[in-house]
Write a protein that holds these residues in place. Structure first.
Motif, short mmCIF file in Angstrom:
data_model
loop_
_atom_site.label_atom_id
_atom_site.label_comp_id
_atom_site.label_asym_id
_atom_site.label_seq_id
_atom_site.Cartn_x
_atom_site.Cartn_y
_atom_site.Cartn_z
N ARG A 175 -69.80 -29.18 34.04
CA ARG A 175 -70.47 -30.31 33.42
C ARG A 175 -71.74 -30.60 34.21
O ARG A 175 -71.67 -30.92 35.39
CB ARG A 175 -69.52 -31.50 33.45
CG ARG A 175 -69.92 -32.63 32.57
CD ARG A 175 -68.74 -33.47 32.16
NE ARG A 175 -68.03 -34.13 33.25
CZ ARG A 175 -67.36 -35.27 33.10
NH1 ARG A 175 -67.32 -35.85 31.93
NH2 ARG A 175 -66.73 -35.81 34.10
N MET B 55 -58.16 -32.66 30.09
CA MET B 55 -58.87 -33.89 29.77
C MET B 55 -59.86 -33.68 28.62
O MET B 55 -60.77 -32.86 28.72
CB MET B 55 -59.66 -34.39 31.00
CG MET B 55 -58.85 -34.45 32.27
SD MET B 55 -57.42 -35.53 32.17
CE MET B 55 -58.17 -37.09 32.53
N ALA C 74 -62.57 -35.68 27.48
CA ALA C 74 -63.31 -36.88 27.88
C ALA C 74 -64.49 -37.11 26.93
O ALA C 74 -64.34 -37.78 25.91
CB ALA C 74 -63.73 -36.75 29.34
N ALA D 238 -68.23 -40.92 32.77
CA ALA D 238 -67.52 -40.10 31.79
C ALA D 238 -66.12 -39.72 32.24
O ALA D 238 -65.60 -38.67 31.88
CB ALA D 238 -68.33 -38.86 31.41
N TYR D 239 -65.50 -40.58 33.05
CA TYR D 239 -64.08 -40.42 33.38
C TYR D 239 -63.25 -41.27 32.42
O TYR D 239 -63.69 -42.34 31.99
CB TYR D 239 -63.78 -40.83 34.83
CG TYR D 239 -64.07 -39.71 35.79
CD1 TYR D 239 -63.07 -38.81 36.17
CD2 TYR D 239 -65.36 -39.51 36.29
CE1 TYR D 239 -63.35 -37.75 37.02
CE2 TYR D 239 -65.64 -38.45 37.13
CZ TYR D 239 -64.64 -37.57 37.50
OH TYR D 239 -64.91 -36.52 38.32
N ILE D 240 -62.06 -40.76 32.11
CA ILE D 240 -61.18 -41.48 31.19
C ILE D 240 -60.53 -42.65 31.93
O ILE D 240 -60.07 -42.51 33.06
CB ILE D 240 -60.12 -40.52 30.61
CG1 ILE D 240 -60.79 -39.44 29.76
CG2 ILE D 240 -59.09 -41.29 29.79
CD1 ILE D 240 -59.84 -38.39 29.19
N GLY E 22 -57.77 -39.65 36.96
CA GLY E 22 -58.73 -39.18 37.95
C GLY E 22 -59.28 -37.82 37.55
O GLY E 22 -59.31 -37.47 36.36
N ASP E 23 -59.71 -37.05 38.54
CA ASP E 23 -60.27 -35.72 38.27
C ASP E 23 -59.14 -34.70 38.26
O ASP E 23 -58.52 -34.43 39.29
CB ASP E 23 -61.30 -35.36 39.35
CG ASP E 23 -62.04 -34.08 38.99
OD1 ASP E 23 -63.27 -34.16 38.76
OD2 ASP E 23 -61.40 -33.00 38.93
N ALA E 24 -58.88 -34.16 37.08
CA ALA E 24 -57.71 -33.27 36.93
C ALA E 24 -57.84 -32.04 37.83
O ALA E 24 -56.85 -31.62 38.45
CB ALA E 24 -57.56 -32.87 35.47
N GLY E 25 -59.03 -31.45 37.90
CA GLY E 25 -59.22 -30.25 38.73
C GLY E 25 -58.97 -30.55 40.20
O GLY E 25 -58.23 -29.82 40.89
N1 URA Z 1 -62.42 -34.79 33.68
C1 URA Z 1 -61.44 -35.21 34.49
O1 URA Z 1 -60.91 -34.44 35.28
N2 URA Z 1 -61.08 -36.51 34.44
C2 URA Z 1 -61.63 -37.37 33.57
O2 URA Z 1 -61.23 -38.54 33.55
C3 URA Z 1 -62.65 -36.91 32.72
C4 URA Z 1 -63.03 -35.62 32.79
#
Ligand code: URA
Length: 209
Positions: A104, A133, A135, A192-194, A199-202
Motif C-alpha cells: 500500500r 483485511m 479495508a 485506513a485501519y479498520i 490492528g495490522d494483520a501482517g
Molecule cells: N490492514 C491491516 O492489517 N489492518 C487494518 O486495519 C487495515 C488494513
C-alpha cells in the motif's frame, strides 16, 4: 453464493474475539487465524460440485462423492494472506496457489504490485482470493483486476474483517465477486485501519512490530 456473507458461527465469533485482543501473542494470533480460515473455507466451498466415484469400503463396494472438476485456486495477497492460506490448505490440500504481492503506497493508499505468480488454467478453475483485511478495498480490487487479466473467471473473496467502505468499493468494482467475511466493522480511521479491527494483520501474524 450470496453477494456478501458474514459467517456468524459461534466458533468463528469466539475465535475472532481472541484474534482482536491486543494481548494475544503472535503464536496465538497465527494459530487462531489458521483455525478461522478453516471455518471460512468450509463456508466458501459449501456449493462446490461433486461427482460420484466407485470405491470399496472394508465391507462393501459403493458409489461415493468427491469434488468434481479442476482443482481450485487459493490466491493469497502477500503478505498477510499467508495467514489465511495455511488454514485454507489444511482443508483443501490439493488446491493450487497463486501469490500476489501488493503493497500500500503510504501517500496515495493505492495498491502497487511487486509479484504475481499463478497456476495455469485460471479460466477453468474457481479462484478464492484470501486477505485477512478488506479495508479500503484497493488491494483486493487490484488483485482481482490482475487475476481477471490472466483469465480468471469465477472468483470469490474471503477475509477475516471488512470495513463498510471496503465492501462497497469492492462490490462496485467487481460486482461478480462474492465476499465472505467473519465480520463487518464500524469504519476506517484516518490511516485506513479498520475500527475497532485487530490492528495490522501482517505485523501481528509475523511479529514484526
Ligand atoms: N490492514 C491491516 O492489517 N489492518 C487494518 O486495519 C487495515 C488494513
Amino acid at each position: 453464493m450470496q453477494d456478501v456473507t458474514v459467517v456468524d458461527h459461534p466458533l468463528v465469533r469466539h475465535k475472532l474475539t481472541l484474534i482482536r485482543c491486543k494481548e494475544t501473542s503472535t503464536a496465538g494470533f497465527r494459530r487462531l487465524v489458521r483455525e478461522v480460515a478453516m471455518l471460512l473455507c468450509y463456508e466458501v466451498t459449501r456449493d462446490l460440485p461433486l461427482e460420484d466415484i466407485e470405491i470399496e469400503t472394508p465391507i462393501a463396494p459403493m458409489r461415493s462423492p468427491v469434488l468434481a472438476g479442476k482443482k481450485l485456486v487459493f490466491a493469497s495477497i502477500l503478505r498477510a494472506g499467508t495467514g489465511l492460506l495455511d488454514g485454507m490448505l489444511d482443508m483443501v490440500p490439493s488446491a493450487r496457489v497463486a501469490h500476489i504481492g501488493l503493497y500500500r503506497d503510504p501517500d496515495t493508499l493505492q495498491a502497487v504490485e511487486y509479484y504475481f505468480k499463478a497456476p495455469e488454467g485460471l479460466d477453468e478453475r474457481l479462484t478464492i482470493v484470501v486477505d485477512p483485511m478488506l479495508a479500503t478495498g484497493h488491494s483486493a480490487i487490484a488483485a482481482i483486476d490482475r487475476l481477471k487479466e490472466r483469465g480468471a473467471g469465477e472468483i470469490r473473496f474471503v477475509c477475516l474483517l471488512a470495513s463498510p467502505e471496503g465492501v462497497s468499493n469492492l462490490r462496485s468494482h467487481h460486482p461478480d465477486v462474492p465476499i465472505l467475511t467473519a465480520a463487518i466493522d464500524e469504519r476506517l480511521n484516518e490511516h485506513a485501519y479498520i475500527v475497532p479491527g485487530l490492528g495490522d494483520a501482517g505485523d501481528r501474524l509475523f511479529g514484526t512490530k
